[in-house]
Write an enzyme that holds these catalytic residues in place. Structure first.
Site, PDB file in Angstrom:
ATOM      1  N   ASN A 107      44.619  33.482  78.518  1.00  0.00           N
ATOM      2  CA  ASN A 107      44.815  34.762  78.216  1.00  0.00           C
ATOM      3  C   ASN A 107      45.162  34.986  76.913  1.00  0.00           C
ATOM      4  O   ASN A 107      46.485  34.485  76.281  1.00  0.00           O
ATOM      5  CB  ASN A 107      45.747  35.336  79.090  1.00  0.00           C
ATOM      6  CG  ASN A 107      46.081  36.970  78.994  1.00  0.00           C
ATOM      7  OD1 ASN A 107      45.573  37.499  78.200  1.00  0.00           O
ATOM      8  ND2 ASN A 107      46.330  37.672  80.252  1.00  0.00           N
ATOM      9  N   LYS A 124      48.629  33.361  75.888  1.00  0.00           N
ATOM     10  CA  LYS A 124      49.938  33.774  76.698  1.00  0.00           C
ATOM     11  C   LYS A 124      50.644  32.709  77.377  1.00  0.00           C
ATOM     12  O   LYS A 124      50.224  31.855  78.113  1.00  0.00           O
ATOM     13  CB  LYS A 124      49.450  34.847  77.607  1.00  0.00           C
ATOM     14  CG  LYS A 124      50.661  35.580  78.744  1.00  0.00           C
ATOM     15  CD  LYS A 124      49.802  36.540  79.684  1.00  0.00           C
ATOM     16  CE  LYS A 124      50.802  37.312  80.285  1.00  0.00           C
ATOM     17  NZ  LYS A 124      49.940  38.319  81.071  1.00  0.00           N
ATOM     18  N   GLU A 143      46.994  35.823  87.660  1.00  0.00           N
ATOM     19  CA  GLU A 143      46.856  34.979  86.285  1.00  0.00           C
ATOM     20  C   GLU A 143      47.106  33.548  86.472  1.00  0.00           C
ATOM     21  O   GLU A 143      46.531  32.953  85.703  1.00  0.00           O
ATOM     22  CB  GLU A 143      47.741  35.712  85.351  1.00  0.00           C
ATOM     23  CG  GLU A 143      47.488  37.075  84.909  1.00  0.00           C
ATOM     24  CD  GLU A 143      48.395  37.530  83.981  1.00  0.00           C
ATOM     25  OE1 GLU A 143      48.297  37.013  82.671  1.00  0.00           O
ATOM     26  OE2 GLU A 143      48.813  38.772  83.916  1.00  0.00           O
ATOM     27  N   CYS A 169      51.643  40.914  77.095  1.00  0.00           N
ATOM     28  CA  CYS A 169      52.414  41.373  78.336  1.00  0.00           C
ATOM     29  C   CYS A 169      53.382  40.901  79.048  1.00  0.00           C
ATOM     30  O   CYS A 169      54.511  41.334  78.460  1.00  0.00           O
ATOM     31  CB  CYS A 169      51.105  41.616  79.506  1.00  0.00           C
ATOM     32  SG  CYS A 169      51.532  42.554  80.718  1.00  0.00           S
TER      33      CYS A 169
HETATM   34  N1  CDT Z   1      49.659  41.413  82.529  1.00  0.00           N
HETATM   35  C1  CDT Z   1      50.825  41.255  82.911  1.00  0.00           C
HETATM   36  O1  CDT Z   1      51.407  40.213  82.355  1.00  0.00           O
HETATM   37  N2  CDT Z   1      51.372  41.999  83.703  1.00  0.00           N
HETATM   38  C2  CDT Z   1      52.483  41.773  84.442  1.00  0.00           C
HETATM   39  C3  CDT Z   1      52.744  42.512  85.732  1.00  0.00           C
HETATM   40  C4  CDT Z   1      54.093  41.941  86.275  1.00  0.00           C
HETATM   41  S1  CDT Z   1      53.761  41.886  88.316  1.00  0.00           S
HETATM   42  C5  CDT Z   1      52.987  40.494  88.396  1.00  0.00           C
HETATM   43  C6  CDT Z   1      53.819  42.584  83.557  1.00  0.00           C
HETATM   44  O2  CDT Z   1      54.718  41.905  83.304  1.00  0.00           O
HETATM   45  O3  CDT Z   1      53.715  43.638  83.048  1.00  0.00           O
END
Ligand code: CDT
Length: 315
Positions: A107, A124, A143, A169
């Site tokens: 990612n 990531k 993921e 993220c």
């Molecule tokens: N894409 C990503 O990392 N989303 C996460 C969702 C957390 S729930 C498994 C985030 O930290 O926003």
């Protein structure tokens, strides 16, 4: 020399599972045009900006997800984005799924300068979710199935007169992310995200999703005296509501610009990177105030190590 960067945070609305790359790229070019008209020289796009958030779907054979991955960057479908940005002298951050020639999946986010040259890459590190199908969840967060943890660390790059760091993220929830980049002088930390409005692993009131989104970025902007720009993929994506809330945060920790929709939307802010200096030279002057002799367990252990039970301690 002026160190003012006019930043565009280019939030994207939902991308349907069958939406073409060309369509996603066209939507981003539209936002780039607006960014050019509004004097931006740097635009931040979301995590996995070219596709739907495909880790919500389970595939036994992970190679069946390969159509969501980029084998080259830019490739034929993404080159128009690079050209549109370079024509306008705009650098950008772009998140996408990367499949390397030797078969590794990450990612990934890249930093591109105002001439269209890729200047930095980040993969990531903090992958959330799970790796096996979980029947209890209304949708998956796989993921850990589709990506390997990033192998490039938390880099920073000199661009636009400042020092820029990238994250993706879930990284934004971890203070180490920002601190490692700040120890390399990061003044502007940019990240994209896809955050569902429901925590599917445990009950959590929905409003906390947006609260924690902003809390983590604002607190870490302040504690590292850096601008933080967080850009969402937002809205109802194939039945999964993604919070928006894209925003630009100044080193005081205050939000200086925030979206008002969960759709394609550009917000802008002219950031004077010199504002980051005040905190870095005073309260958060690392060289003067950090006490690394007490921080060893941050890198020496992963999980919690509890103190001895009271009865043992008494012996
Ligand atoms: N894409 C990503 O990392 N989303 C996460 C969702 C957390 S729930 C498994 C985030 O930290 O926003």
């Amino acid at each position: 020399m002026s160190r003012i960067v006019t930043i565009g945070a280019a939030q994207l609305g939902p991308i349907a599972p069958d939406e073409s790359r060309a369509s996603a790229v066209n939507r981003m070019i539209e936002l780039l045009k607006q960014a050019g008209d509004r004097g931006c020289n740097f635009v931040v796009f979301p995590e996995l900006a070219l596709t739907t958030f495909f880790p919500r779907y389970y595939e036994e054979d992970i190679s069946r997800m390969d159509h969501h991955f980029e084998r080259e960057m830019p490739g034929p479908e993404t080159r128009p984005l690079f050209e549109a940005a370079a024509e306008r002298g705009i650098g950008f951050y772009l998140g996408y799924a990367e499949l390397t020639p030797d078969g590794h999946r990450y990612n990934t986010a890249i930093l591109v300068d105002e001439t269209g040259k890729i200047t930095g890459k980040y993969r990531k590190v903090h992958l959330p979710g799970h790796s096996e199908y979980d029947p209890k969840r209304p949708w998956q967060h796989l993921e850990k199935r589709y990506f390997e943890p990033g192998d490039l660390g938390f880099g920073v790059w000199r661009q636009h007169g400042g020092i820029i760091g990238m994250a993706i993220c879930n990284d934004r929830r971890w203070p180490e992310t920002y601190r490692v980049m700040s120890l390399k002088g990061a003044e502007l930390i940019v990240l994209g995200y896809n955050t569902p409005d429901v925590n599917t692993s445990a009950f959590e009131p929905n409003h906390l999703r947006m609260f924690h989104n902003h809390l983590t970025m604002q607190a870490n902007a302040y504690m590292n005296s850096a601008f933080v720009v967080g850009v969402a993929k937002a809205g109802m994506e194939d039945g999964c509501m993604l919070i928006g809330g894209s925003c630009i945060i100044q080193p005081s920790g205050e939000i200086v610009s925030q979206v008002s929709s969960v759709d394609d939307e550009l917000i802008t802010y002219s950031a004077d990177l010199d504002l980051a200096r005040m905190g870095k030279e005073t309260v958060f002057n690392f060289a003067k105030h950090r006490r690394i002799e007490h921080y060893g367990n941050i890198t020496a252990q992963t999980g919690v190590e509890l103190p001895p039970e009271l009865s043992e301690a008494a012996e």
